[in-house]
Design a protein around this motif. Structure first.
Motif, PDB file in Angstrom:
ATOM      1  N   ARG A  88       7.927   1.993  -2.135  1.00  0.00           N
ATOM      2  CA  ARG A  88       6.690   1.580  -1.455  1.00  0.00           C
ATOM      3  C   ARG A  88       6.303   2.584  -0.377  1.00  0.00           C
ATOM      4  NH1 ARG A  88       4.750  -3.698  -2.088  1.00  0.00           N
ATOM      5  NH2 ARG A  88       6.200  -5.234  -2.951  1.00  0.00           N
ATOM      6  N   ALA A  89       7.315   3.127   0.290  1.00  0.00           N
ATOM      7  CA  ALA A  89       7.050   4.120   1.338  1.00  0.00           C
ATOM      8  C   ALA A  89       6.376   5.364   0.759  1.00  0.00           C
ATOM      9  CB  ALA A  89       8.344   4.489   2.048  1.00  0.00           C
ATOM     10  N   HIS A  90       6.493   5.521  -0.540  1.00  0.00           N
ATOM     11  CA  HIS A  90       5.828   6.651  -1.212  1.00  0.00           C
ATOM     12  C   HIS A  90       4.692   6.143  -2.093  1.00  0.00           C
ATOM     13  CE1 HIS A  90       8.625   9.768   0.150  1.00  0.00           C
ATOM     14  NE2 HIS A  90       9.562   8.850   0.058  1.00  0.00           N
ATOM     15  N   ARG A  91       4.081   5.048  -1.701  1.00  0.00           N
ATOM     16  CA  ARG A  91       2.897   4.488  -2.360  1.00  0.00           C
ATOM     17  C   ARG A  91       3.175   3.980  -3.779  1.00  0.00           C
ATOM     18  NH1 ARG A  91       1.516   8.024   1.342  1.00  0.00           N
ATOM     19  NH2 ARG A  91       2.232   9.781   0.104  1.00  0.00           N
ATOM     20  N   GLY A  92       4.402   3.573  -4.029  1.00  0.00           N
ATOM     21  CA  GLY A  92       4.708   2.923  -5.311  1.00  0.00           C
ATOM     22  C   GLY A  92       4.299   1.459  -5.256  1.00  0.00           C
ATOM     23  N   VAL A  93       3.737   0.963  -6.350  1.00  0.00           N
ATOM     24  CA  VAL A  93       3.268  -0.424  -6.399  1.00  0.00           C
ATOM     25  C   VAL A  93       4.030  -1.174  -7.491  1.00  0.00           C
ATOM     26  CG1 VAL A  93       1.276  -1.925  -6.750  1.00  0.00           C
ATOM     27  CG2 VAL A  93       0.975   0.339  -5.683  1.00  0.00           C
TER      28      VAL A  93
END
Lengths: 526, 526
Positions: free
Chosen positions: B356-361
């Motif tokens: 998530r910290a790397h924009r994973g959804v």
């Protein structure tokens, strides 16, 4: 093992006859105190061997060409300090001034090209070259026994961390870098190699690679073998540089040929190593087991659980008494977890639960025990030197075996060494055991022996104990060494352990890479 | 990959020209459906190459003595099935009936002594012997290209799990045991080797060892190298049996010399392997990343976290579209954890947090994607054969590189292969990438190529694509193979990757162990 390693090293002097720093050797008062601690267990003769005086050495028998000569030292102190490793039998000999065949010269290369120059000359002149990192070998790995002239190749001039790849978490480390220096260089990056053998302060990255060192972490990637990404090695047949990749399936691993080659196949000048972020999360516990067999089963359960503790150090009752002041006849297990990324309390809780199932009892007062073991651990060799001066025969040996083989191996080793240690004093040797590393398929037991010595006969007494230990370990399916390397002292058992076709292949590889046979002759391939 | 492996094997027939079971080859209807799926991306010529008819073969040119002859088969089907591995270029050649130099004989030893007998005769007669496990090599590893007569040594008669040590969690497995058979034998003990290469059903334990196979687990001890406790190898110079211990520091590792030796240094007849309890706790997730670069950073964070996911399979947008029906231009990451001992939900949650910290959804509907990949994975080679019949040039290649090198390597490989794949149709090749394995210091990217072929020119087209890929990988610091081995097809790049002094050492070891040079000539050491 602190941040002052480098600075301190510049000011402090290494002992030429004993372990580590000269100023950390036990003084007379400390030796007297030690004698009082030991005397309930072993008879002492009341003497204390004096700190030895550097003897006169015969003149060097070698005269290399100017370029090589410029790299060499020939003073008595340097030669004496490079004559042996730092096993008990080395310290005892140095205490007596026994220096039968010290190196004629000690070369200090500053560059890879210097190493090439030394090997070129040595190969042409037929001069044995013994690569020397920190000189902490306990198996005769840096002691030439061929009788003729020889050169010790001190690699500590090839020092420092040359490059850090923070993205890939890897560092290019020169072979002669001491443990504290490489950690000092990595610390500003928030990184650590996280490889801490007992000799950490006084051994080098290249030495760890050449001897397949085991760090003190009990599980996971604790061997230096697993931390290596690529190696650079100078051989008389050329320079070998392996590719820097996280993994490869391209043929047999080139690095694995040099890992453990103990200076016989080349000189490791540098290597890329996998580094890590420094741990931030920690949790630890100590447990008491009334029955040693229960403790062993508990450790097996933890080792096979996939929990991967950083520390999983089982002390048998005698080790617990002598090493952790726990004189209640119970065994002690020190457990610790750590991570740079996430809390590890749940992992510890599960490990403790596994231990409870085997009648392990967590100890309230154990935090100290768990926390202090490391200090005891790194200080042990200084105590060893004090005991040697008091006339005690004291040494360690280690192995690894399957869980199925352990119980019989442990009993047989303790019995055989205690018996072999009945010297003329009539006292059996004390034999203690701890696990330094544990694997899903077996433990790495580490034994310490204390026997009543006799002045002048210590080396013979130890050699007899070692023969007994080695024979029993081999007979019970253990390896002759899990992390002490082969050197010269383990050759008889190594010959029995390694498959004969592998010996043929290794001999052929040696002849191809070192046709003159000058690289550490007498090690691995006698 | 189910419990019926052994039983089914007795009833089913292996394809002599394509992947796996003959009855699982795509039929005409399935090929037509595949054609409809592919045609939006690549032009097809509308033809479907027929399933080939076994050609007539020239008479065998070898006449071994009776004892060896009794172990041999010489029928056309057996010889054809042992002529090549199962790369795309092998299947295409077999589809056309191209069998220029099939083995003259195929020997089926039942015992170690049979292997000794075959090697003795072959060494004396100078007959090349190509060890053959499941025959799934994709790098020409089992195809003799020397032109003269040769013998294929099919080791599947040396089959079964000979012994299980439940205490130490280890099993003695014979070299010729297929994946499903060894899992069937371990299952009643509640154990698993937990090594599942894509070829699992059709490859053997000995083949995995000889080629340093990678299992499908993304992290941790996934390579067969790490699961080996001891090996037994028949060489022309004698039998090598290594000691069964969890670890040893006694010289360079003997096992590591034979791991990856691809049949050139001996025949692996059996080995002790570390086995595990079967996983009981599982947790998985799938994540979408709009930007591929973000996904790569997320995977790096997970790989460097110490969380050790069992699956960490990053699909780039094209791979996600073709392999997971996700046509939104985003990348997909499949994450999974498993344990036999403890819940893994907290580990998954932390990994998802890192993503998530790397924009994973995290994706709601992703459970299916994550669960179904394995079926797609093992079925892929059947699809490959169908595409080959449709005239598509389709193949995979893989590497491993540092994280720092990955971005440039990925871009360069995709560009170079797409360009090299512009055949006379004018269509560039499609190149997809997924990570099969990830390490703290780098990923193992696995590329799949689809290019418009031309009947009769497929092998040449593929060889040109492969040259482009290999050159670009080498130029960008990747290994020529992470788990496909070297064989004959990777030799040009292997020669550049391995250090020259290591080649000298390996050549010398080969000469010592196989002085007649009969073991798999042309592999590793041309």
């Amino acid at each position: 093992m602190n941040g002052d390693g480098t600075r301190a090293a510049a000011e402090r002097e290494r002992s030429w006859w004993g372990w580590g720093w000269a100023d950390q050797a036990l003084d007379e008062q400390a030796c007297a105190k030690l004698a009082r601690r030991v005397s309930p267990f072993l008879p002492l003769d009341g003497d204390l061997a004096p700190v030895p005086v550097l003897p006169e050495l015969p003149a060097p028998r070698l005269a290399p060409p100017t370029a090589v000569a410029a790299l060499c030292r020939a003073d008595a102190r340097t030669r004496a300090a490079h004559a042996y490793g730092r096993a008990y039998r080395d310290v005892v000999r140095l205490l007596r001034g026994v220096l039968d065949n010290p190196p004629d010269l000690v070369a200090y290369p500053r560059t890879e090209q210097d190493v090439v120059a030394v090997l070129d000359w040595a190969a042409g002149a037929g001069v044995p070259v013994v690569p020397f990192g920190g000189g902490t070998s306990v198996v005769g790995g840096v002691e030439y026994r061929g009788g003729g002239p020889w050169l010790s190749l001190d690699l500590t001039g090839l020092s420092g961390v040359a490059e850090v790849d923070e993205v890939s978490r890897a560092a290019l480390i020169r072979g002669g870098t001491f443990g504290p220096d490489l950690e000092d260089a990595l610390r500003p990056h928030g990184l650590t190699l996280r490889h801490f053998p007992q000799s950490f302060e006084f051994s080098t990255f290249g030495g760890w690679l050449a001897t397949r060192a085991g760090g003190h972490y009990a599980t996971g990637y604790t061997h230096i073998d697993d931390l290596v990404e690529a190696l650079r090695v100078v051989t008389p047949a050329g320079i070998a540089q392996s590719l820097r990749v996280p993994a490869s399936g391209a043929g047999p691993s080139p690095d694995r040929l040099w890992l453990g080659s103990e200076g016989t196949l080349g000189v490791i000048t540098e290597g890329w190593a996998r580094v890590q972020r420094r741990p931030e999360f920690r949790a630890g516990a100590a447990l008491r087991f009334d029955a040693y067999a229960d403790a062993v089963q508990a450790v097996r359960a933890v080792a096979q659980s996939g929990l991967r503790p950083a520390n999983c150090r089982l002390l048998d009752p005698l080790e617990a008494m002598l090493g952790a002041a726990a004189a209640d006849g119970a065994s002690r297990l020190l457990l610790a977890f750590e991570s740079a990324d996430h809390p590890v309390d749940a992992l510890l809780a599960r490990a403790v639960e596994l231990c409870r199932a085997h009648r392990g009892v967590p100890e309230e007062a154990a935090a100290g025990t768990a926390g202090q073991w490391r200090e005891t651990f790194v200080g042990a060799p200084y105590l060893r030197d004090g005991l040697a001066r008091l006339g005690v025969v004291v040494e360690t040996f280690e192995t690894a075996c399957t869980w199925a083989a352990f119980e019989a191996l442990h009993a047989a080793v303790v019995a055989a060494v205690a018996t072999a240690g009945v010297t003329e004093t009539g006292h059996p040797a004390l034999v203690t055991c701890r696990f330094t590393h544990v694997y899903p398929d077996g433990p790495a037991p580490y034994f310490t022996v204390y026997a009543a010595g006799r002045r002048g006969a210590e080396v013979a007494i130890w050699d007899a104990l070692k023969r007994a230990a080695g024979d029993v370990i081999a007979a019970h399916g253990g390896t002759i060494t899990h992390h002490h390397a082969v050197g010269r002292d383990h050759l008889p058992w190594y010959a029995g352990q390694r498959p004969e076709p592998f010996a043929l292949a290794l001999r052929a590889a040696k002849t191809a890479l070192d046709p003159a046979g000058v690289l550490n002759p007498g090690v691995l391939l006698p």
